[in-house]
Write a protein that holds these residues in place. Structure first.
Motif, PDB file in Angstrom:
ATOM      1  N   THR A 134       1.071 -17.962  10.921  1.00 14.40           N
ATOM      2  CA  THR A 134       2.164 -17.859  11.887  1.00 14.40           C
ATOM      3  C   THR A 134       2.688 -16.423  11.961  1.00 14.40           C
ATOM      4  O   THR A 134       3.495 -16.105  12.839  1.00 14.40           O
ATOM      5  CB  THR A 134       3.313 -18.802  11.494  1.00 14.40           C
ATOM      6  N   GLU A 135       2.237 -15.585  11.047  1.00 17.77           N
ATOM      7  CA  GLU A 135       2.705 -14.199  11.004  1.00 17.77           C
ATOM      8  C   GLU A 135       2.361 -13.406  12.257  1.00 17.77           C
ATOM      9  O   GLU A 135       3.058 -12.453  12.604  1.00 17.77           O
ATOM     10  CB  GLU A 135       2.102 -13.465   9.805  1.00 17.77           C
ATOM     11  N   VAL A 136       1.277 -13.779  12.958  1.00 15.19           N
ATOM     12  CA  VAL A 136       0.737 -12.903  14.000  1.00 15.19           C
ATOM     13  C   VAL A 136       1.729 -12.725  15.150  1.00 15.19           C
ATOM     14  O   VAL A 136       1.926 -11.616  15.657  1.00 15.19           O
ATOM     15  CB  VAL A 136      -0.611 -13.439  14.506  1.00 15.19           C
ATOM     16  N   LEU A 137       2.353 -13.812  15.585  1.00 18.69           N
ATOM     17  CA  LEU A 137       3.323 -13.694  16.681  1.00 18.69           C
ATOM     18  C   LEU A 137       4.512 -12.840  16.267  1.00 18.69           C
ATOM     19  O   LEU A 137       5.025 -12.042  17.064  1.00 18.69           O
ATOM     20  CB  LEU A 137       3.784 -15.083  17.127  1.00 18.69           C
ATOM     21  N   LEU A 138       4.959 -12.986  15.032  1.00 19.29           N
ATOM     22  CA  LEU A 138       6.070 -12.164  14.542  1.00 19.29           C
ATOM     23  C   LEU A 138       5.683 -10.699  14.482  1.00 19.29           C
ATOM     24  O   LEU A 138       6.475  -9.823  14.850  1.00 19.29           O
ATOM     25  CB  LEU A 138       6.508 -12.652  13.158  1.00 19.29           C
ATOM     26  N   VAL A 139       4.474 -10.416  14.033  1.00 12.14           N
ATOM     27  CA  VAL A 139       4.014  -9.024  13.981  1.00 12.14           C
ATOM     28  C   VAL A 139       4.006  -8.412  15.373  1.00 12.14           C
ATOM     29  O   VAL A 139       4.417  -7.261  15.565  1.00 12.14           O
ATOM     30  CB  VAL A 139       2.614  -8.932  13.342  1.00 12.14           C
ATOM     31  N   ALA A 140       3.544  -9.179  16.361  1.00 11.64           N
ATOM     32  CA  ALA A 140       3.521  -8.671  17.737  1.00 11.64           C
ATOM     33  C   ALA A 140       4.923  -8.329  18.224  1.00 11.64           C
ATOM     34  O   ALA A 140       5.148  -7.282  18.843  1.00 11.64           O
ATOM     35  CB  ALA A 140       2.865  -9.693  18.657  1.00 11.64           C
ATOM     36  N   ALA A 141       5.887  -9.218  17.933  1.00  9.50           N
ATOM     37  CA  ALA A 141       7.261  -8.979  18.367  1.00  9.50           C
ATOM     38  C   ALA A 141       7.875  -7.786  17.644  1.00  9.50           C
ATOM     39  O   ALA A 141       8.513  -6.921  18.268  1.00  9.50           O
ATOM     40  CB  ALA A 141       8.106 -10.236  18.136  1.00  9.50           C
ATOM     41  N   LEU A 142       7.687  -7.711  16.342  1.00  4.36           N
ATOM     42  CA  LEU A 142       8.276  -6.622  15.569  1.00  4.36           C
ATOM     43  C   LEU A 142       7.610  -5.281  15.856  1.00  4.36           C
ATOM     44  O   LEU A 142       8.264  -4.235  15.777  1.00  4.36           O
ATOM     45  CB  LEU A 142       8.195  -6.939  14.078  1.00  4.36           C
ATOM     46  N   SER A 143       6.316  -5.310  16.175  1.00  2.00           N
ATOM     47  CA  SER A 143       5.638  -4.058  16.536  1.00  2.00           C
ATOM     48  C   SER A 143       6.284  -3.430  17.763  1.00  2.00           C
ATOM     49  O   SER A 143       6.482  -2.218  17.838  1.00  2.00           O
ATOM     50  CB  SER A 143       4.147  -4.313  16.801  1.00  2.00           C
TER      51      SER A 143
ATOM     52  N   ALA B  46       5.978 -15.381   7.751  1.00  2.00           N
ATOM     53  CA  ALA B  46       7.009 -14.445   8.211  1.00  2.00           C
ATOM     54  C   ALA B  46       7.032 -13.185   7.351  1.00  2.00           C
ATOM     55  O   ALA B  46       7.120 -12.063   7.866  1.00  2.00           O
ATOM     56  CB  ALA B  46       8.376 -15.124   8.189  1.00  2.00           C
ATOM     57  N   LEU B  47       6.923 -13.360   6.038  1.00  2.00           N
ATOM     58  CA  LEU B  47       6.992 -12.199   5.155  1.00  2.00           C
ATOM     59  C   LEU B  47       5.720 -11.369   5.178  1.00  2.00           C
ATOM     60  O   LEU B  47       5.774 -10.143   5.058  1.00  2.00           O
ATOM     61  CB  LEU B  47       7.314 -12.659   3.732  1.00  2.00           C
ATOM     62  N   PHE B  48       4.572 -12.011   5.356  1.00  2.00           N
ATOM     63  CA  PHE B  48       3.349 -11.228   5.543  1.00  2.00           C
ATOM     64  C   PHE B  48       3.452 -10.403   6.829  1.00  2.00           C
ATOM     65  O   PHE B  48       2.941  -9.280   6.903  1.00  2.00           O
ATOM     66  CB  PHE B  48       2.120 -12.135   5.599  1.00  2.00           C
ATOM     67  N   GLY B  49       4.099 -10.978   7.851  1.00  2.00           N
ATOM     68  CA  GLY B  49       4.306 -10.223   9.083  1.00  2.00           C
ATOM     69  C   GLY B  49       5.175  -9.006   8.869  1.00  2.00           C
ATOM     70  O   GLY B  49       4.854  -7.897   9.327  1.00  2.00           O
ATOM     71  N   LEU B  50       6.285  -9.184   8.163  1.00  2.82           N
ATOM     72  CA  LEU B  50       7.159  -8.051   7.849  1.00  2.82           C
ATOM     73  C   LEU B  50       6.427  -7.022   6.991  1.00  2.82           C
ATOM     74  O   LEU B  50       6.628  -5.812   7.155  1.00  2.82           O
ATOM     75  CB  LEU B  50       8.402  -8.557   7.122  1.00  2.82           C
ATOM     76  N   SER B  51       5.595  -7.509   6.095  1.00  2.00           N
ATOM     77  CA  SER B  51       4.825  -6.603   5.248  1.00  2.00           C
ATOM     78  C   SER B  51       3.877  -5.739   6.077  1.00  2.00           C
ATOM     79  O   SER B  51       3.769  -4.527   5.857  1.00  2.00           O
ATOM     80  CB  SER B  51       4.033  -7.416   4.220  1.00  2.00           C
ATOM     81  N   ALA B  52       3.200  -6.362   7.040  1.00  2.00           N
ATOM     82  CA  ALA B  52       2.272  -5.607   7.891  1.00  2.00           C
ATOM     83  C   ALA B  52       3.001  -4.516   8.665  1.00  2.00           C
ATOM     84  O   ALA B  52       2.500  -3.384   8.786  1.00  2.00           O
ATOM     85  CB  ALA B  52       1.572  -6.556   8.856  1.00  2.00           C
ATOM     86  N   ILE B  53       4.182  -4.833   9.185  1.00  2.00           N
ATOM     87  CA  ILE B  53       4.967  -3.837   9.910  1.00  2.00           C
ATOM     88  C   ILE B  53       5.372  -2.690   8.987  1.00  2.00           C
ATOM     89  O   ILE B  53       5.291  -1.510   9.343  1.00  2.00           O
ATOM     90  CB  ILE B  53       6.214  -4.485  10.535  1.00  2.00           C
ATOM     91  N   GLY B  54       5.808  -3.043   7.773  1.00  2.00           N
ATOM     92  CA  GLY B  54       6.200  -2.008   6.817  1.00  2.00           C
ATOM     93  C   GLY B  54       5.049  -1.081   6.473  1.00  2.00           C
ATOM     94  O   GLY B  54       5.221   0.148   6.418  1.00  2.00           O
ATOM     95  N   TYR B  55       3.870  -1.643   6.279  1.00  2.23           N
ATOM     96  CA  TYR B  55       2.719  -0.824   5.907  1.00  2.23           C
ATOM     97  C   TYR B  55       2.235   0.033   7.070  1.00  2.23           C
ATOM     98  O   TYR B  55       1.844   1.194   6.880  1.00  2.23           O
ATOM     99  CB  TYR B  55       1.591  -1.708   5.392  1.00  2.23           C
TER     100      TYR B  55
END
Length: 298
Positions: free
Chosen positions: A105-114, A165-174
């Protein structure tokens, strides 16, 4: 085919291998925290040695870091720790493949946060590919007999959503951390961010286990032969992800990285002897279509 695509596919394959090894650590008597710690304890020194060797070979000094580098690296590292804890706990609630599916479910969050945090929106074609992949994840997450007939495993659902959700935040941070390193080569930027993140993660997890799980650090040390492969595969997979993040929008990287789920399903069948349902095969087909769309259109 662009380099970030090949790097992402390789990282997904190595990460699947690492999850398989990490699942075995629970059977070896380590707690969820100990199995998670194994993910980081060897990664930091291995990444440090790789960075030093690369800089010496190139004749470079340590690249300059912007003020925001450490904030992004530590935020990504902390999010990944908690996400990994949730993922390891998932293994006790559902099958290996479907448990991993919930984290996607992280992928949609990553797209939004990107788009929100990094000003890197996805294209319409990219969004279509992400949605197709998400549909595949939902199919793979569906229990036998349907949601209504059997209900939702609430513990697995909450752990999976939290991890995603947290893997998504992690990807954005990295991704953000690699952009804060002043160096033209993606591999150098990736290694600098990886060393910072894994060093922070090792420190946090060491303190956590020492305070909350006395004796677990000793158990990890005595099982170093089982732990070492997890650390090696962990650092190789992470280096792949970080390098891909240094080259491309995190949303595209994580969307393509959903191919990991197909790898995990194959592992479930071949290694763990888990049987697949027709709906899971349909989900695999949707994920495969998403991967093709990403490679073809991005």
């Amino acid at each position: 085919m662009e380099p970030w695509v090949l790097i992402t596919l390789a990282a997904a394959a190595v990460q699947t291998w690492r999850f398989m090894l990490q699942k075995g650590l629970r059977a070896a008597g380590l707690s969820t925290g100990g199995a998670t710690y194994a993910r980081f304890v060897f990664a930091a020194p291995l990444a440090g040695v790789a960075l030093a060797a690369l800089l010496i070979t190139r004749g470079d000094g340590m690249p300059a870091l912007s003020p925001g580098f450490w904030l992004w690296a530590m935020a990504g590292g902390l999010a990944q720790i908690v996400a990994t804890l949730a993922t390891v706990a998932l293994f006790a609630t559902r099958s290996f493949a479907v448990g991993i599916a919930f984290t996607k479910t992280e992928v949609l969050l990553v797209a939004a946060l990107s788009a929100l945090l990094l000003s890197e929106p996805v294209s319409p074609d990219g969004l279509a590919a992400i949605l197709v992949g998400t549909a595949g994840v939902l199919l793979l997450s569906r229990p036998a007999g349907g949601w209504a007939a059997q209900g939702v495993d609430r513990r697995a659902l909450m752990l999976g959503l939290t991890a995603g959700a947290l893997f998504g935040l992690s990807a954005i941070g990295y991704r953000a951390a690699t952009l804060q390193v002043d160096h033209p080569q993606a591999l150098v930027r990736a290694l600098v961010a990886l060393v910072a993140a894994t060093g922070f993660q090792t420190l946090v997890m060491t303190l956590w286990l020492a305070l909350r799980e006395p004796g677990e650090l000793s158990r990890v040390a005595t099982r170093w032969r089982a732990v070492l492969p997890v650390g090696v595969t962990g650092v190789l997979g992470s280096l792949g992800w970080f390098t891909a993040f240094a080259l491309q929008n995190a949303a595209y990287v994580r969307s393509l990285g959903q191919v990991e789920l197909i790898f995990s399903i194959l592992a479930s069948v071949v290694v763990f002897r888990e049987r697949l349902r027709a709906v899971e095969l349909a989900g695999m087909a949707a994920l495969g279509a998403s991967v093709v769309l990403i490679i073809w259109r991005i």
